[in-house]
Design an enzyme around this catalytic site. Structure first.
Site, mmCIF file in Angstrom:
data_model
loop_
_atom_site.group_PDB
_atom_site.id
_atom_site.type_symbol
_atom_site.label_atom_id
_atom_site.label_comp_id
_atom_site.label_asym_id
_atom_site.label_seq_id
_atom_site.Cartn_x
_atom_site.Cartn_y
_atom_site.Cartn_z
ATOM 1 N N ILE A 150 0.865 -1.294 0.035
ATOM 2 C CA ILE A 150 0.035 -0.009 -0.031
ATOM 3 C C ILE A 150 0.751 1.106 -0.016
ATOM 4 O O ILE A 150 1.366 1.556 1.051
ATOM 5 C CB ILE A 150 -0.990 0.088 1.247
ATOM 6 C CG1 ILE A 150 -1.879 -1.239 1.348
ATOM 7 C CG2 ILE A 150 -1.795 1.175 1.331
ATOM 8 C CD1 ILE A 150 -2.685 -1.529 2.558
ATOM 9 N N ASP B 31 7.694 -0.024 3.368
ATOM 10 C CA ASP B 31 8.132 -0.536 2.154
ATOM 11 C C ASP B 31 9.743 -0.163 1.990
ATOM 12 O O ASP B 31 10.411 -1.328 1.394
ATOM 13 C CB ASP B 31 7.669 0.453 1.017
ATOM 14 C CG ASP B 31 7.954 2.026 1.288
ATOM 15 O OD1 ASP B 31 8.290 1.980 2.364
ATOM 16 O OD2 ASP B 31 7.813 2.858 0.383
ATOM 17 N N ARG B 32 10.233 0.627 2.584
ATOM 18 C CA ARG B 32 11.915 0.560 2.555
ATOM 19 C C ARG B 32 12.443 -0.589 3.446
ATOM 20 O O ARG B 32 13.669 -1.069 2.963
ATOM 21 C CB ARG B 32 12.190 1.857 3.278
ATOM 22 C CG ARG B 32 11.620 3.274 2.631
ATOM 23 C CD ARG B 32 12.089 4.728 3.399
ATOM 24 N NE ARG B 32 13.473 4.687 2.605
ATOM 25 C CZ ARG B 32 14.361 5.715 3.281
ATOM 26 N NH1 ARG B 32 13.832 6.319 4.165
ATOM 27 N NH2 ARG B 32 15.624 5.911 2.768
ATOM 28 N N ASP C 81 13.763 3.544 -5.450
ATOM 29 C CA ASP C 81 12.494 2.991 -5.631
ATOM 30 C C ASP C 81 11.646 4.366 -6.280
ATOM 31 O O ASP C 81 11.204 5.281 -5.449
ATOM 32 C CB ASP C 81 11.821 2.562 -4.291
ATOM 33 C CG ASP C 81 10.390 2.051 -4.553
ATOM 34 O OD1 ASP C 81 9.757 2.276 -5.414
ATOM 35 O OD2 ASP C 81 10.117 1.290 -3.494
ATOM 36 N N GLY D 24 9.699 3.651 6.858
ATOM 37 C CA GLY D 24 8.560 3.247 6.031
ATOM 38 C C GLY D 24 8.720 1.777 5.943
ATOM 39 O O GLY D 24 9.780 1.083 5.353
ATOM 40 N N THR E 82 0.334 6.397 -3.643
ATOM 41 C CA THR E 82 -0.475 6.877 -4.699
ATOM 42 C C THR E 82 -1.159 5.465 -5.482
ATOM 43 O O THR E 82 -2.371 5.558 -5.713
ATOM 44 C CB THR E 82 0.385 7.273 -5.828
ATOM 45 O OG1 THR E 82 1.008 8.564 -5.481
ATOM 46 C CG2 THR E 82 -0.297 7.422 -7.367
ATOM 47 N N ASN E 83 -0.712 4.275 -5.303
ATOM 48 C CA ASN E 83 -0.918 3.049 -5.707
ATOM 49 C C ASN E 83 -0.852 2.033 -4.701
ATOM 50 O O ASN E 83 0.108 1.938 -3.902
ATOM 51 C CB ASN E 83 -0.516 2.616 -7.060
ATOM 52 C CG ASN E 83 -0.561 3.637 -8.216
ATOM 53 O OD1 ASN E 83 -1.571 3.794 -8.608
ATOM 54 N ND2 ASN E 83 0.736 4.050 -8.976
ATOM 55 N N THR F 239 7.816 24.916 -25.474
ATOM 56 C CA THR F 239 7.477 25.022 -24.210
ATOM 57 C C THR F 239 7.295 23.567 -23.585
ATOM 58 O O THR F 239 8.046 23.140 -22.667
ATOM 59 C CB THR F 239 6.144 25.718 -23.874
ATOM 60 O OG1 THR F 239 6.516 26.894 -24.174
ATOM 61 C CG2 THR F 239 5.886 25.672 -22.457
ATOM 62 N N HIS G 171 -0.217 -2.060 -4.779
ATOM 63 C CA HIS G 171 0.180 -3.141 -6.026
ATOM 64 C C HIS G 171 -0.078 -4.133 -5.134
ATOM 65 O O HIS G 171 0.295 -4.601 -3.841
ATOM 66 C CB HIS G 171 1.553 -2.749 -6.031
ATOM 67 C CG HIS G 171 2.239 -3.896 -7.240
ATOM 68 N ND1 HIS G 171 3.314 -4.183 -7.420
ATOM 69 C CD2 HIS G 171 1.627 -4.648 -8.039
ATOM 70 C CE1 HIS G 171 3.567 -4.706 -8.438
ATOM 71 N NE2 HIS G 171 2.361 -5.240 -8.656
#
Length: 258
Positions: A7, A109-110, A130, A107, A10-11, A185, A13
């Site tokens: 979790i 995830d880390r 990451d 974190g 943003t997403n 631009t 998985h």
């Protein structure tokens, strides 16, 4: 079958480990306000797309950096899958040491990425880059300890911040332009955002590797944008799209008997 859930901000998985591969895997938007029943329907539909049901899942492991959704998914798993999920914290048996000032702030995830390095990629010294909402640099020492790293705003955050503060600038595709010298631009923005970010990643990596003091340091990239940067960032050795899911699987196996 093991269901792994990562979790992010943003997403979300999710992957189902069958045999020796993640088959299938899914991504969903992170919505902190969703209820367990809402995500329960989503998980059911994902499983159904593979002709499976809740009963096919024999274990669940969760990594989360969104505290409200940690509780949401725990309730979902207990109610619908009828399993007690393994939720990753700094107190979980990880297979990697933690040598930072405040382990409870790391974190999940880390920590999972560091565990994947040790368990599945030959150990340290290594750096995981990451590419997510933030771009995290997770460092594993030669003694196989997670020793911290760096956190930078993700490239999409940088892009959105620029667009939101400049009235005449609009969103562009995140990709390298035809030439570093933008002649319009759109290409000028792409050059500044993309090559500026390449410089950020290269610069941070060079300093981390110098601090580790080892030319043998491996650099492993993961996250949705990792393939985009592979040929532009000089120090990337390996692209591992499922590194976090693989780390979750490794940690689950370490803790399965407990």
């Amino acid at each position: 079958m093991l269901l792994a859930i990562d979790i992010g901000n943003t997403n979300i998985h999710m992957g189902l480990w069958q045999g020796d591969e993640w088959q299938p895997s899914w991504r969903a938007r992170t919505v902190a306000e969703k209820m367990p029943d809402e995500y329960g329907v989503l998980v059911r539909n994902f499983l159904s797309s593979a002709d499976l049901g809740y009963a096919a899942v024999t274990g669940v492991v969760i990594s989360s950096v969104v505290p409200p959704l940690t509780a949401t998914f725990k309730e979902l798993v207990e109610r619908y899958i009828q399993k007690t999920p393994l939720i990753i914290t700094h107190q979980t048996r990880l297979g990697v040491g933690i040598a930072i000032d405040q382990p409870q702030q790391a974190g999940a995830d880390r920590l999972v990425n560091a565990a994947a390095v040790v368990g599945l990629h030959g150990g340290g010294p290594a750096v995981v880059v990451d590419f997510g909402t933030s771009t995290n640099f997770d460092v594993v020492s030669s003694e196989n300890q997670y020793i911290g790293g760096a956190i930078a705003p993700g490239i999409n955050l940088a892009h959105d911040a620029l667009v939101s503060r400049a009235a005449k600038l609009h969103k562009v595709d995140i990709q390298p332009p035809p030439d570093p010298i933008g002649r319009n631009t759109i290409h000028a923005m792409q050059s500044g955002i993309f090559y500026g970010y390449v410089g950020l990643v290269d610069g941070i990596l060079s300093r981390i590797v110098a601090s580790l003091g080892s030319d043998a340091t491996k650099v492993i990239a993961t996250g949705g944008l990792a393939p985009l940067f592979n040929q532009y960032v000089e120090r990337i050795d390996t692209i591992a799209p499922t590194l976090t899911l693989d780390g979750l699987r490794y940690i689950y196996e370490l803790n399965k008997d407990a």
